[in-house]
Motif scaffolding. Structure first.
Motif, PDB file in Angstrom:
ATOM      1  N   UNK A   1      28.168  42.265  43.531  1.00 47.31           N
ATOM      2  CA  UNK A   1      27.299  41.084  43.365  1.00 47.31           C
ATOM      3  C   UNK A   1      28.126  40.171  43.992  1.00 47.31           C
ATOM      4  N   UNK A   2      29.337  39.770  43.386  1.00 44.12           N
ATOM      5  CA  UNK A   2      30.070  38.845  44.237  1.00 44.12           C
ATOM      6  C   UNK A   2      31.537  39.116  44.136  1.00 44.12           C
ATOM      7  N   UNK A   3      31.914  38.472  45.233  1.00 42.63           N
ATOM      8  CA  UNK A   3      33.543  38.533  45.224  1.00 42.63           C
ATOM      9  C   UNK A   3      34.285  37.122  45.094  1.00 42.63           C
ATOM     10  N   UNK A   4      35.267  37.210  44.162  1.00 41.47           N
ATOM     11  CA  UNK A   4      35.665  35.833  44.085  1.00 41.47           C
ATOM     12  C   UNK A   4      37.413  36.269  44.042  1.00 41.47           C
TER      13      UNK A   4
ATOM     14  N   UNK B   1      38.459  39.681  42.939  1.00 45.31           N
ATOM     15  CA  UNK B   1      37.704  40.715  41.962  1.00 45.31           C
ATOM     16  C   UNK B   1      36.126  40.798  42.532  1.00 45.31           C
ATOM     17  N   UNK B   2      35.555  41.660  42.094  1.00 47.68           N
ATOM     18  CA  UNK B   2      34.194  41.899  42.318  1.00 47.68           C
ATOM     19  C   UNK B   2      33.584  42.001  41.242  1.00 47.68           C
ATOM     20  N   UNK B   3      32.467  41.456  41.079  1.00 48.76           N
ATOM     21  CA  UNK B   3      31.498  41.319  39.996  1.00 48.76           C
ATOM     22  C   UNK B   3      30.314  42.411  40.374  1.00 48.76           C
ATOM     23  N   UNK B   4      29.965  43.258  39.475  1.00 49.38           N
ATOM     24  CA  UNK B   4      29.004  43.943  39.747  1.00 49.38           C
ATOM     25  C   UNK B   4      27.808  43.952  38.521  1.00 49.38           C
ATOM     26  N   UNK B   5      26.725  43.625  39.003  1.00 49.42           N
ATOM     27  CA  UNK B   5      25.698  43.447  37.611  1.00 49.42           C
ATOM     28  C   UNK B   5      25.390  44.634  37.097  1.00 49.42           C
TER      29      UNK B   5
ATOM     30  N   UNK C   1      35.869  44.296  38.565  1.00 47.72           N
ATOM     31  CA  UNK C   1      36.945  45.042  39.057  1.00 47.72           C
ATOM     32  C   UNK C   1      37.846  44.327  39.902  1.00 47.72           C
TER      33      UNK C   1
ATOM     34  N   UNK D   1      35.911  31.854  43.254  1.00 47.08           N
ATOM     35  CA  UNK D   1      35.092  31.239  44.260  1.00 47.08           C
ATOM     36  C   UNK D   1      34.667  32.378  45.161  1.00 47.08           C
TER      37      UNK D   1
END
Lengths: 912, 372
Positions: free
Chosen positions: A880-883, A894-898, B20, B260
């Motif tokens: 969903x997003x990478x931050x 980190x990656x966020x998966x919904x 993750x 960000x």
């Protein structure tokens, strides 16, 4: 002709289940000087058969013959073949005359010598039930010998159960190989020579019917259509059909509400936008992001219309849910290619949400509950057959859930939304109709007593439609749409503030359709829109607040537009829709306009002059002619080529400094400095159908140029920015794409497979190097996803149980990654690449749903449905997003998966 | 904001979201010059640090740029060269250079291969800090021991002349630290540990009628997460006047630091400061030449009135019986312990026996300023 017989044959195979072999029946008797009609009546009375024929074909046949134990088939052959009339005998007792067309039996591979034949379909291809009306001949006007001259047939098509208009239904007249379609109000009009005709009336989700009409004079024919109760064949996306009669718009996609309801999309909620995203050429930035992108356009370039008024925020919960409750929708149409001249104001697409009128015959309703919302809709007549109402509401119950949770922070939090619709439709008389509609939606959330975000959509619309003559239809409407948000923060007393943004839009539309003859259908009209925008206002919240109330100056504008277009049936196989829309836009005072030195990038220090425009004075004027052209050429009865060209202009822009729409994004109007966005698209599509029309193939290609896309300079402030033009960079874009689609609309197993290859590259258009993004080089837009594959697969086990699944794959969207790290002031700081130089991992998701209907009796008190669905069955962790975060001197991504794992949900709906 | 909402929504959606670790593949890394330069009207604080960037997934300190020729020039044309005190760390000679507010300054750097410079930047006068104060919070609602004692430290400032509209704050904390054991050498048992702020704390008062910074939160301390308040704590806050341009720079850095890249975060961008290459104008240079005047204020917090409880320290002793117990020899030291006049040889972690690993065992000069 082919279609008519085809339909009739199917109908017959299922209508009665007579036993015995019709062909083995033997006829004995003398027939002297009788007409075929009398002969048919005879065999119908003596045998359990029925004879179907067109009286025109057999009117010259005079029978003088004797039969002795002659088989029915051979008897018919003796009677009909000399006149060149073919026929077909069904084993269930039907004898169908097929005129000069011969019937090809299934399994016969050798083509018959006659090039004209019709396929006899498999028994289970389509289930249609005939009504008695099919065998009646409708006479319009008094029979007369003078059959010269043109007359007009017109009327409304309605849903026989609810009395609501049927939109986009095709009225096809076989004999003259032409037809028309009902408009948004279910009205149709067709002018043609007097004569006897067979009209086939078909519509998405409705049973196809055939009417025999003897047309002697101008008159009206209202037609009631029955819904296809069994969702077989309801997953039809366009109204094309194999006949080839199609309106000439390339890139028009239609979805009816049952398709939307069948497809698993949200938390057990049917969702119009999420379903739209399954169509080729439509993309989103990510799961749960607001808005959608059509053929390389940004999300503010879609005109979402509800009750003919624009919806400025089309989602709830930042995009997890569509803003419009699916209970109130009858169907949706997405114009992504050829946009008709009557629509304007946005450059990429028009998504017209067609709302239900409300049942004119009886009280009805639906309701239900899903893991996130509960919804209820009731509709019914106020005056039977004349006045109907519809009331609907939907709301989350999350605030209630939050209060139940034993967590102090969550207890003080609020999150939720509701929306509500109202509609009243009144038929004053045959010629006049009145509609009143309203819509309101509200979202709010607050985390731990701090800042409260709320936003609202309000729509109101009044519409009067009038039939001037059979050939002239008119609609006058007054529409209003308002979107606003309000953020209040009371965390620190002296800083307590509220922040408001408001856009207020009102228009008056007068649209007319003129049906001079069957070769033309002209649309013309005028739209006058008035915009009032409050870009931002800050006000102190509470007495001890030191915040100075201030507001960015309001923007006002008047936008009158005029359009005229003609749908020309130039040849039997060539249809042209040509139109022009003249859009004008007047940015008016009171306003203060800064003049900047042309030799420098705009900034506060390059202001050379300030001009004040008083109330009503025009500060800037734009006049843009927009050409709209669509051509539809039928190559054969099964294939067509469509071309379209259009250019479009847009005077209202959503400005965002984030990758996806966020609720604090603001809408601004074009003015002296903010130029209108311009779009230009050329598209070509090839459509064909195979296997008895059950499989449709299409390829569409497009090339699109977009000018003056608004991009925000990085780091600049969006809110309360007095000199917004100094923080804006214009981008120009080039989009291209190829969309392939295979669709099976009928049968137990239906759905579609589509693949799209597309690209949208933008580059900054500024004469000043310091304003350039990526040094002026082209870069992919945030929503550029070159490969996009969608599979929608539905299987109907029985009338009660159906299975539905969707699979989507797409390339990951572009992203800007950090390319270097450094220490600065004791901090680890990341240095980012140029804009959108990298991509997040590819996206892949499979959703399934199983729908179980409680009972099949259509006259039951309440009809309930349970839907079990699993979102992301494969459990893929789509990004969903990478931050990036700095932790112990190391930068970690980190990656966020919904939806990181399969999410099952159950929803329950009932109908009464 | 979105970061709050997404978890909230996914909570509603039965907490299906997950976070993750993810390492993107970046190709074609290049070193970029980073300039960290601070010029103030204080004694001693002028420095220029030159370094190169490092790849994102590599930890550690950026490599210094040595042997550069650097000078600061004022608007009267006077130049002061800096000398390299440590590798990549250049300072002015405080004896014959003192910047003053009202003047403008410019930085020039020559690395040998390339030359860099900044425009002239005016040093703006800064008002004094009105107050640095704390608010205390106590909670024993949960059953965790010790009860929560927390201090939130705030700052108020006020500019009667309404000239300084942009601020930046930095601080330096010093706290007393005692090792739990009385092992020799006792001189390394009590230390004063110094930590410098790393958060970017800035404020823009240009939207307010008057320059009034109210309850600017500086730091939050509690007895459960930190040892800082166990004995005595002091914070020295520095208030810098910065230009609108510098405010914008820090604001951007702040926006792209931390988390960000999310959908609702501003689209990140390369941030370049006010240093440009005169050799190759297209070359990227990172960092900023900050010119500011400074006022400071110190606050003490002593744990003698409230007597906060702290959880036990993590240092443990181990009676040395066999050599097997000597795990990680380099990090242990061995001491002779005496209990009831019986001697034991025990091993303890080095960090539990020598506080000079974290700080200095020399009491700072100001340490008793609060009780004078």
């Amino acid at each position: 002709m082919k279609i008519k017989i085809y339909i009739t044959v199917i109908l017959l195979t299922l209508f009665f289940r007579a036993e015995g072999q019709t062909e083995e029946l033997k006829i004995t008797g003398d027939f002297r000087n009788i007409s075929f009609a009398e002969f048919a009546a005879f065999i119908e009375s003596d045998f359990s058969v029925r004879v179907f024929y067109n009286p025109v074909w057999v009117k010259d046949i005079v029978i003088n013959i004797s039969f002795r134990e002659v088989s029915l088939r051979s008897a018919m052959e003796q009677l009909l073949l000399p006149d060149g009339i073919s026929f077909y005998i069904d084993k269930t007792g039907f004898i169908v005359l097929t005129g000069k067309y011969r019937v090809k039996e299934p399994g016969v591979t050798e083509p018959l010598s006659d090039t004209m034949y019709i396929y006899r379909p498999q028994d289970d291809t389509q289930q249609l039930t005939a009504s008695k009306d099919e065998f009646q001949i409708i006479e319009i006007g008094r029979p007369t010998d003078n059959m010269a001259g043109d007359v007009t047939i017109s009327g409304y098509m309605r849903n026989s159960e609810t009395g609501e208009p049927v939109i986009g239904a095709a009225f096809i007249v076989d004999e003259i190989k032409t037809g028309t379609m009902t408009n948004q109000y279910g009205y149709y009009s067709l002018t043609m020579p007097k004569g006897s005709y067979h009209a086939q009336i078909s519509c998405l989700g409705m049973k196809t019917i055939i009417r025999q009409i003897n047309l002697y004079a101008t008159g009206t024919l209202d037609i009631d259509l029955k819904e296809n109760l069994i969702p077989l064949g309801s997953v039809t996306v366009t109204t094309s059909g194999g006949y080839g009669f199609q309106k000439s718009m390339a890139g028009l996609e239609k979805l009816d509400i049952r398709t939307i309801k069948l497809i698993p999309s949200g938390m057990g909620e049917p969702d119009i936008i999420k379903t739209t995203l399954l169509l080729p050429g439509v993309q989103s930035v990510g799961e749960g992001s607001a808005g959608f992108h059509v053929r390389g356009g940004s999300s503010d370039q879609n005109l979402v219309l509800l009750y003919d008024a624009p919806v400025f925020n089309s989602s709830h919960f930042f995009g997890f849910f569509s803003a419009v409750n699916s209970d109130i929708i009858s169907d949706i149409a997405l114009y992504k290619g050829g946009i008709p001249a009557k629509y304007g104001g946005r450059i990429s697409s028009v998504l017209n949400i067609v709302a239900k009128d409300g049942n004119k015959k009886e009280f009805a309703g639906t309701g239900g509950i899903s893991p996130v919302t509960a919804h209820l809709m009731i509709e019914g007549p106020i005056i039977k057959d004349r006045t109907s109402f519809l009331l609907a509401g939907r709301s989350t119950y999350s605030n209630w859930v939050l209060k139940m949770i034993d967590d102090a922070q969550l207890k003080r939090s609020r999150i939720g939304f509701y929306d509500s619709n109202f509609r009243l439709v009144h038929e004053i008389n045959k010629q006049n109709n009145l509609e009143l509609s309203g819509y309101i939606s509200h979202d709010e959330f607050k985390f731990n007593n701090d800042t409260l975000y709320s936003y609202n959509n309000i729509i109101a619309s009044a519409k009067w439609r009038h039939i001037f003559t059979e050939k002239l239809f008119g609609v006058v409407s007054l529409n209003h749409s308002n979107y606003n948000y309000d953020i209040t923060s009371e965390s620190e007393k002296v800083f307590s503030f509220g922040l408001r943004h408001n856009i207020d839009y009102t228009d008056i539309k007068a649209h007319f359709t003129w049906y001079p003859n069957y070769r033309h259908q002209a649309d013309f009209g005028v739209d006058i829109g008035r915009y009032k925008v409050l870009p931002g206002e800050i006000y102190p919240a509470g007495d001890s607040s030191l915040v100075i109330p201030s507001a960015i100056q309001r923007q006002n504008a008047i936008s009158p537009s005029f359009f005229i277009s003609d749908e020309i049936n130039l040849l039997d196989n060539l249809n042209i829709n040509a139109g022009i829309r003249l859009s004008t836009f007047f940015s008016t005072g009171p306003s203060t306009v800064y003049i900047y030195h042309p030799g420098f990038p705009r900034s506060r220090s390059s202001i050379t002059d300030t001009i004040y425009y008083g109330r009503g004075k025009t500060a800037k004027r734009y006049i843009v002619p927009e050409l709209r052209l669509s051509v539809n050429y039928l190559i054969s009865n099964r294939s067509s080529v469509k071309l379209s060209y259009n250019n479009t202009a847009q005077f209202i822009h959503q400005i965002s400094n984030t990758a996806s729409i966020s609720p604090t994004d603001i809408w601004v109007l074009s003015d002296t400095h903010i130029k209108p966005q311009r779009g230009e698209q050329a598209a070509i599509g090839i459509y064909t159908s195979l296997l008895n029309n059950s499989l449709e193939l299409s390829v569409e290609g497009y090339y699109k140029r977009i000018k003056n896309i608004i991009d925000f300079k990085g780091g600049a402030s969006l809110l309360l920015n007095e000199n917004l033009e100094t923080d804006i960079v214009n981008l120009n874009g080039n989009a291209r794409g190829l969309e392939f689609m295979i669709r099976k609309s009928n049968g137990r197993m239906n759905g579609w497979l589509s693949y799209t290859y597309s690209s949208i590259m933008v580059r900054s258009a500024t004469p000043f190097p310091e304003e350039e993004i990526n040094s002026g080089a082209g870069f992919p837009a945030n929503y550029d996803k070159p490969h996009d594959l969608t599979l929608v697969f539905n299987y109907i086990f029985s009338r009660r149980i159906s299975f539905s699944s969707t699979y989507s794959y797409s390339t990951g969207r572009p992203i800007t990654y950090p390319v270097a790290a450094y220490n600065f002031g004791g901090n680890n700081i990341l240095h980012y690449s140029d804009r959108n130089q990298y991509r997040i991992p590819d996206y892949s998701r499979l959703d399934i749903a199983l729908t179980i209907d409680g009972n099949l009796k259509s006259k039951k008190l309440a009809h309930s449905t349970l839907t079990f669905s699993v979102i992301n069955l494969l459990g893929r962790e789509n990004v969903y997003s990478i931050y990036f975060k700095t932790e112990q001197n190391i930068v970690n991504g980190y990656k966020l998966s919904i939806f990181a794992r399969p999410i099952p949900s159950i929803s329950y709906t009932f109908k009464f | 904001m979105k970061r709050v909402v997404v978890p909230l929504i996914s909570f509603l959606l039965m907490t299906a979201s997950c976070i993750t670790k993810f390492t993107p593949e970046i190709e074609g890394y290049e070193n970029i010059l980073v300039v960290e330069a601070l010029l103030t009207d204080e004694y001693h604080s002028n420095y220029v640090r030159l370094s190169y960037t490092r790849p994102v997934d590599v930890s550690g300190i950026s490599s210094p740029v040595r042997g550069a020729s650097i000078f600061i020039e004022d608007d009267l044309g006077r130049k002061k060269y800096l000398y390299e005190k440590r590798p990549g760390y250049y300072i002015t000679d405080s004896l014959n250079f003192q910047a003053v507010s009202g003047r403008s300054y410019k930085l020039s750097i020559s690395t040998g291969s390339s030359d860099y410079e900044t425009p002239f930047i005016e040093m703006l006068e800064v008002p004094g800090i009105d107050s640095v104060f704390w608010e205390f919070e106590y909670s024993d609602e949960d059953i965790i021991w010790p009860p929560l004692y927390a201090y939130q430290i705030y700052l108020n400032t006020y500019d009667p002349t309404n000239t300084c509209r942009h601020f930046r704050w930095t601080y330096e904390e010093v706290y007393e630290y005692h090792l739990p054991f009385h092992y020799p050498p006792d001189s390394k048992r009590i230390c004063w540990i110094t930590e410098r702020s790393t958060d970017i704390m800035i404020n823009n008062s240009s939207a307010l009628e008057e320059v009034y910074v109210d309850r600017m939160p500086l730091i939050y301390l509690d007895n459960r997460k930190s040892e800082k308040l166990r004995y005595k704590y002091s914070i020295n806050v520095k208030q810098h006047s910065i230009t609108a341009d510098e405010y914008l720079y820090w604001d951007r850095v702040k926006k792209i630091s931390g988390e960000i890249g999310g959908l609702y975060d501003p689209i990140p961008m390369p941030i370049e400061g006010n240093i440009y290459s005169t050799t190759d104008p297209s070359e990227s240079v990172l960092g900023y030449f900050s010119v500011s005047s400074v006022e400071s204020s110190r606050l003490f917090i002593q744990n003698d009135t409230i007597k906060m409880d702290f959880a036990g320290q993590y240092c443990i002793t181990d009676t040395l019986q066999t050599l097997d117990n000597i795990a990680g020899i380099g990090t242990h030291i061995f001491v002779l312990d005496e209990i009831d006049e019986v001697g034991f040889l025990v091993s303890i972690w080095e960090k539990c026996a020598d506080c000079t690993l974290f700080g200095s065992n020399i009491e700072p000069l100001f340490w008793n300023d609060d009780i004078k």
